[in-house]
Design an enzyme around this catalytic site. Structure first.
Site, short mmCIF file in Angstrom:
data_model
loop_
_atom_site.label_atom_id
_atom_site.label_comp_id
_atom_site.label_asym_id
_atom_site.label_seq_id
_atom_site.Cartn_x
_atom_site.Cartn_y
_atom_site.Cartn_z
N VAL A 189 91.56 51.21 69.26
CA VAL A 189 92.99 51.41 69.06
C VAL A 189 93.68 50.12 69.50
CG1 VAL A 189 95.03 52.74 69.76
CG2 VAL A 189 92.82 53.90 69.47
N ASN B 253 106.12 48.41 62.14
CA ASN B 253 106.31 47.89 60.79
C ASN B 253 105.21 48.40 59.85
OD1 ASN B 253 106.37 46.26 58.48
ND2 ASN B 253 107.17 44.51 59.62
N ASP C 140 107.37 53.50 67.76
CA ASP C 140 108.30 52.55 68.37
C ASP C 140 108.30 52.82 69.87
OD1 ASP C 140 110.35 51.03 69.32
OD2 ASP C 140 111.81 51.62 67.79
N ASN D 161 98.37 45.86 73.55
CA ASN D 161 98.87 44.52 73.26
C ASN D 161 100.36 44.48 72.97
OD1 ASN D 161 98.71 41.68 71.85
ND2 ASN D 161 99.46 43.08 70.27
N TYR E 266 110.58 40.36 82.00
CA TYR E 266 109.26 40.27 81.36
C TYR E 266 108.19 39.96 82.41
CZ TYR E 266 105.58 38.33 78.32
OH TYR E 266 104.39 38.07 77.70
N LYS F 182 104.83 42.28 83.47
CA LYS F 182 103.43 41.84 83.39
C LYS F 182 102.77 41.91 84.77
CE LYS F 182 103.25 41.08 78.92
NZ LYS F 182 102.41 41.85 78.01
N VAL G 81 100.02 31.41 73.23
CA VAL G 81 99.23 31.70 72.03
C VAL G 81 100.23 31.70 70.89
CG1 VAL G 81 97.77 33.37 70.84
CG2 VAL G 81 97.64 33.16 73.34
N1 NAP Z 1 102.21 34.61 72.26
C1 NAP Z 1 102.15 34.17 73.53
O1 NAP Z 1 102.28 32.97 73.81
C2 NAP Z 1 101.88 35.16 74.63
C3 NAP Z 1 101.68 34.67 75.94
C4 NAP Z 1 101.41 35.57 76.96
C5 NAP Z 1 101.32 36.92 76.68
N2 NAP Z 1 101.52 37.38 75.41
C6 NAP Z 1 101.42 38.83 75.16
O2 NAP Z 1 100.64 39.08 74.03
C7 NAP Z 1 101.08 40.27 73.38
C8 NAP Z 1 101.28 40.01 71.89
O3 NAP Z 1 102.17 38.94 71.72
P1 NAP Z 1 102.37 38.16 70.33
O4 NAP Z 1 102.69 36.79 70.70
O5 NAP Z 1 101.22 38.40 69.42
O6 NAP Z 1 103.71 38.85 69.81
P2 NAP Z 1 104.24 39.20 68.35
O7 NAP Z 1 103.63 38.33 67.32
O8 NAP Z 1 105.72 39.23 68.45
O9 NAP Z 1 103.71 40.68 68.18
C9 NAP Z 1 104.15 41.68 69.01
C10 NAP Z 1 103.57 43.00 68.50
O10 NAP Z 1 104.10 44.04 69.30
C11 NAP Z 1 104.67 45.01 68.46
N3 NAP Z 1 105.85 45.60 69.04
C12 NAP Z 1 106.93 44.96 69.54
N4 NAP Z 1 107.86 45.86 69.91
C13 NAP Z 1 107.34 47.08 69.63
C14 NAP Z 1 107.80 48.39 69.79
N5 NAP Z 1 109.04 48.63 70.25
N6 NAP Z 1 107.02 49.43 69.41
C15 NAP Z 1 105.80 49.18 68.89
N7 NAP Z 1 105.29 47.96 68.72
C16 NAP Z 1 106.06 46.91 69.08
C17 NAP Z 1 105.05 44.28 67.16
O11 NAP Z 1 104.95 45.13 66.04
P3 NAP Z 1 106.18 45.71 65.18
O12 NAP Z 1 107.24 44.66 65.16
O13 NAP Z 1 105.57 46.03 63.87
O14 NAP Z 1 106.57 46.95 65.89
C18 NAP Z 1 103.93 43.24 67.05
O15 NAP Z 1 102.83 43.77 66.37
C19 NAP Z 1 102.34 40.70 74.12
O16 NAP Z 1 102.03 41.72 75.03
C20 NAP Z 1 102.77 39.46 74.86
O17 NAP Z 1 103.49 39.76 76.03
C21 NAP Z 1 101.81 36.53 74.39
#
Ligand code: NAP
Length: 341
Positions: free
Chosen positions: A66, A95, A122, A149, A216, A220, A249
């Site tokens: 999952v 989405n 959501d 995630n 945030y 975490k 990332v």
């Molecule tokens: N990217 C980085 O540099 C980075 C660094 C440290 C940690 N992280 C962590 O990695 C994880 C993923 O990040 P990402 O960079 O891949 O972000 P992303 O591209 O913005 O994706 C976030 C995902 O979370 C989902 N999401 C957001 N709000 C939601 C809600 N209210 N209900 C259900 N789903 C929701 C979005 O899907 P929908 O919009 O379809 O709902 C999307 O699939 C996060 O936990 C983030 O804190 C990221």
């Protein structure tokens, strides 16, 4: 250097008391040995050793993974790579169009051998009906892996006093309640089957207090502590939970809006590959009193190592404060330029 030699080096009072001398010598030797041990653990785990085989968590028995937040970024990549490893995938996010596209990609990548289903949710709504639907979906599935995630970042790094209340609430609800509720729905089945892996996608902001994104950062940190506490509870049931300590990332992620490539930034594909090949290890977090934390990506691991060797988190808090202030300015400037065009 022999202790006789040391005698001639040290001030009279210390040299006159051999026990003081031995104490200094042993404390020094212990510190050096600990440093060398930590360095070799970090390097070996990050660059040489392989983590646990994913088969341990269900494949090829038709198990499911999952993945929340699977419509893009890191979550989508987890879904694709876990499907390639043989897991059926339940994709969770809001989405529908994006989730359906990921499900179709999984179908075509695996020539239909792997099943992918979607579940719309959501997390910001904290809706009990949606949770009941998720519970009923997973009750019939052998879930071997859960990747928590889905995450929400700040729209713009801002001082807490200036952050909108709705944004604060959404970040807390998605990052904390989303993870707790989904884990609570899936864990009983794992306990029954006596196997499972839970990955909580964390952030360096959870390890180093990060100004301008304090809400945030706090969520975490919650996940980090929750992971360690839960790990000890569920270890006897042969279930593993790890906090994924993550730095930048990007490339296809919407979250950070960072443009410039850097050694500290991983692509989602490389990042997820590093996670799945290091399960059960700690890599950059090795021997830092965080046994359930994994910092898998090589440059993040080295940065994590430096933070713990330097040992002054306050220094990195100031550094993150400056970086996020600059980032805020850059975002504001690019938004203004976009409006003027
Ligand atoms: N990217 C980085 O540099 C980075 C660094 C440290 C940690 N992280 C962590 O990695 C994880 C993923 O990040 P990402 O960079 O891949 O972000 P992303 O591209 O913005 O994706 C976030 C995902 O979370 C989902 N999401 C957001 N709000 C939601 C809600 N209210 N209900 C259900 N789903 C929701 C979005 O899907 P929908 O919009 O379809 O709902 C999307 O699939 C996060 O936990 C983030 O804190 C990221």
């Amino acid at each position: 250097m022999s202790t006789t030699c040391l005698h001639t080096w040290l001030p009279g009072r210390v040299a006159a008391c051999p026990w003081t001398l031995y104490l200094i010598f042993f404390v020094g030797a212990f510190t050096v040995a600990r440093f060398l041990l930590k360095t070799s653990f970090v390097l070996a785990q990050t660059f040489v050793l392989h983590g646990k085989n994913l088969d341990k968590f269900g494949t090829p028995k038709g198990s499911w993974a999952v993945v929340t937040g699977a419509s893009g970024g890191i979550g989508k990549e987890f879904a694709l790579q876990l499907a390639a490893a043989g897991f059926n995938i339940l994709l969770v996010a809001r989405n529908e169009v994006a989730l359906t596209a990921v499900a179709a990609e999984i179908g075509s990548n695996t020539a239909g051998k792997v099943e992918a289903r979607i579940q719309l949710m959501d997390f910001a709504k904290n809706d009990p009906t949606a949770l009941t639907e998720l519970e009923s979906t997973v009750s019939g599935l052998d879930v071997g892996i859960l990747v928590n995630n889905a995450g929400k970042w700040h729209t713009l790094p801002s001082y807490f006093a200036e952050t909108a209340e709705q944004e604060i609430e959404d970040i807390v609800t998605v990052n904390i309640m989303g993870t707790l509720r989904v884990t609570h729905a899936i864990l009983p089945g794992m306990i029954q089957r006596k196997r499972g892996l839970i990955l909580n996608v964390g952030s360096f902001a959870g390890e180093v207090p990060s100004p301008m994104i304090s809400t945030y950062s706090g969520t975490k940190a919650f996940l980090s502590t929750f992971t360690s506490a839960l790990a000890d509870e569920i270890r006897p049931h042969h279930i593993m939970v790890q906090y994924l300590n993550t730095y930048f990332v990007f490339q296809v992620t919407k979250m950070t809006r960072f443009q410039k490539s850097s050694m500290l930034a991983a692509t989602p594909a490389a990042y997820v590959h590093s996670v799945l090949s290091k399960i059960g290890l700690s890599c950059g977090a090795a021997l830092s009193d965080r046994p359930d934390t994994l910092t898998p990506y090589w440059s993040h691991a080295l940065f994590d190592y430096v933070i713990y060797v330097v040992g002054r988190k306050a220094f990195f808090t100031s550094y993150f404060h400056r970086t996020l202030t600059d980032y805020r300015r850059a975002l504001q400037k690019s938004d203004q330029e976009a409006k003027q065009q």
